[in-house]
Enzyme design. Structure first.
Site, PDB file in Angstrom:
ATOM      1  CG  ASN A  41      -8.196 -57.636 -68.672  1.00 62.07           C
ATOM      2  OD1 ASN A  41      -8.349 -58.130 -69.784  1.00 62.07           O
ATOM      3  ND2 ASN A  41      -9.106 -56.867 -68.100  1.00 62.07           N
ATOM      4  CD1 TRP A  42      -2.130 -58.505 -71.851  1.00 62.12           C
ATOM      5  CD2 TRP A  42      -2.058 -60.062 -73.465  1.00 62.12           C
ATOM      6  NE1 TRP A  42      -0.907 -59.116 -71.777  1.00 62.12           N
ATOM      7  CE2 TRP A  42      -0.840 -60.077 -72.757  1.00 62.12           C
ATOM      8  CE3 TRP A  42      -2.243 -60.958 -74.511  1.00 62.12           C
ATOM      9  CZ2 TRP A  42       0.193 -60.965 -73.077  1.00 62.12           C
ATOM     10  CZ3 TRP A  42      -1.216 -61.841 -74.826  1.00 62.12           C
ATOM     11  CH2 TRP A  42      -0.010 -61.839 -74.116  1.00 62.12           C
ATOM     12  CE  LYS A  43      -8.628 -53.551 -69.356  1.00 62.07           C
ATOM     13  NZ  LYS A  43      -9.102 -52.324 -68.767  1.00 62.07           N
ATOM     14  CG  HIS A  92     -13.195 -56.313 -66.689  1.00 60.56           C
ATOM     15  ND1 HIS A  92     -13.480 -55.085 -67.214  1.00 60.56           N
ATOM     16  CD2 HIS A  92     -11.922 -56.241 -66.215  1.00 60.56           C
ATOM     17  CE1 HIS A  92     -12.419 -54.296 -67.072  1.00 60.56           C
ATOM     18  NE2 HIS A  92     -11.459 -54.977 -66.472  1.00 60.56           N
ATOM     19  CD  GLU A 120     -12.635 -52.516 -69.730  1.00 61.36           C
ATOM     20  OE1 GLU A 120     -12.214 -53.489 -70.368  1.00 61.36           O
ATOM     21  OE2 GLU A 120     -11.879 -51.716 -69.132  1.00 61.36           O
ATOM     22  CD  GLU A 125     -10.068 -55.143 -62.421  1.00 59.52           C
ATOM     23  OE1 GLU A 125      -8.873 -55.151 -62.679  1.00 59.52           O
ATOM     24  OE2 GLU A 125     -10.948 -55.196 -63.304  1.00 59.52           O
ATOM     25  N   GLY A 174      -7.736 -47.942 -65.819  1.00 55.83           N
ATOM     26  CA  GLY A 174      -7.270 -47.211 -67.002  1.00 55.83           C
ATOM     27  C   GLY A 174      -7.168 -45.707 -66.815  1.00 55.83           C
ATOM     28  CB  SER A 183      -4.177 -47.215 -62.234  1.00 55.18           C
ATOM     29  OG  SER A 183      -5.110 -46.671 -63.144  1.00 55.18           O
ATOM     30  N   GLY A 202      -4.144 -54.260 -66.292  1.00 52.87           N
ATOM     31  CA  GLY A 202      -4.491 -53.979 -67.681  1.00 52.87           C
ATOM     32  C   GLY A 202      -3.304 -53.353 -68.409  1.00 52.87           C
ATOM     33  N   GLY A 203      -3.290 -52.022 -68.467  1.00 52.98           N
ATOM     34  CA  GLY A 203      -2.294 -51.287 -69.265  1.00 52.98           C
ATOM     35  C   GLY A 203      -0.856 -51.739 -69.031  1.00 52.98           C
TER      36      GLY A 203
HETATM   37  P1  PGA Z   1      -5.694 -51.051 -65.768  1.00 53.23           P
HETATM   38  O1  PGA Z   1      -6.864 -52.111 -66.059  1.00 53.23           O
HETATM   39  O2  PGA Z   1      -4.571 -51.761 -65.081  1.00 53.23           O
HETATM   40  O3  PGA Z   1      -5.299 -50.544 -67.149  1.00 53.23           O
HETATM   41  O4  PGA Z   1      -6.278 -49.969 -64.920  1.00 53.23           O
HETATM   42  C1  PGA Z   1      -7.205 -53.108 -65.111  1.00 53.23           C
HETATM   43  C2  PGA Z   1      -8.358 -53.932 -65.600  1.00 53.23           C
HETATM   44  O5  PGA Z   1      -9.238 -53.408 -66.287  1.00 53.23           O
HETATM   45  O6  PGA Z   1      -8.425 -55.160 -65.341  1.00 53.23           O
END
Ligand code: PGA
Length: 248
Positions: free
Chosen positions: A9-11, A93, A95, A163, A169, A209, A230-231
């Protein structure tokens, strides 16, 4: 055995050029994956990803609206994603829920329309830290799951991502035991609403994470079928290392 999926997930990161460079480096560092791989770029980089991906790696949209066309300024069409070659779409998600106010009812409509068009929804659920500390994790995630899937078509493909918001994050990954407990519970809820074969076949990913170092202990758990990252998905090598760790 359920199929395993590792998704990036590159956001709101990576422009088209950066997306192309990632794909080239990632494909070169990929060994013999034992899982399905999916990349979720931002909409404006989707074309670059779609045209540079080769072979088995799939991609999806980070969001799609429940109407395919019309007067909906700024929205993304599931129909166009499908036409461009997307296989998946992320729905719900945290967010999108928190920053963009997406309700359970809207998410339910998005799942229905994505499935109708032939995209596999990767539906995200998860509790925040105050809900966990108040002992409400199961109530929260089961409500999100039931409401989001209220009108889902269980004869069509679906993936779930658990999640926990406190792990996204933050560097605070859920322990394998915490994640497994939530996944087993979600699978039981899914069984109660969809029937047993669907709940056994639906891949359930963990996100929050995830890194190569914690992926191998998480994936050993029975109900964890891969990761939404994500990250650590932003660098080709670290994402490839998570893919490498994803085998049972
Ligand atoms: P993260 O993000 O791996 O940076 O914690 C995961 C996500 O939001 O899908």
């Amino acid at each position: 055995m359920r199929r395993l999926i590792v998704a990036a997930n590159w956001k709101l990161q990576k422009n088209p050029q950066e997306s192309r460079s990632f794909v080239i480096e990632f494909m070169a560092s990929l060994g013999q994956p034992k899982c399905e791989i999916v990349i979720f770029p931002q909409a404006l980089s989707a074309f670059a990803v779609a045209e540079s991906l080769k072979g088995e790696v799939k991609w999806g949209g980070q969001n799609s609206y429940h109407e395919s066309s019309g007067a909906f300024t700024g929205e993304n069409s599931a129909q166009v994603l499908k036409t461009m070659g997307a296989s998946y779409v992320l729905i719900g998600h945290s967010e999108r829920r928190k920053l963009f106010g997406e309700s359970d009812d809207l998410l339910s409509k998005k799942i229905v329309s994505a499935q109708k068009i032939g995209l596999t929804p990767m539906f995200c659920v998860g509790e925040d830290i105050s809900e966990r500390e108040a002992g409400r994790t199961q109530i929260v995630i089961s409500e999100q799951l039931k409401k989001g899937l209220a009108a889902a078509d269980f004869s069509k493909p679906l993936a779930i991502a658990y999640e926990p918001v406190w792990a996204i994050g933050t560097g605070k990954v859920a322990t394998p035991e915490q994640a497994e407990e939530a996944h087993a519970y979600l699978r039981a809820v899914l069984k109660s609403i969809s029937g047993s074969s669907v709940s056994m076949e639906t891949p359930m990913l963990y996100g929050g994470s995830v890194k190569a170092e914690n992926a191998s202990s998480l994936i050993k758990k029975n109900n964890i079928d891969g990761f939404l990252v994500g990250g650590a998905s932003l660098e080709a090598k670290s994402f490839a290392a998570i893919v490498e760790a994803c085998k049972k």
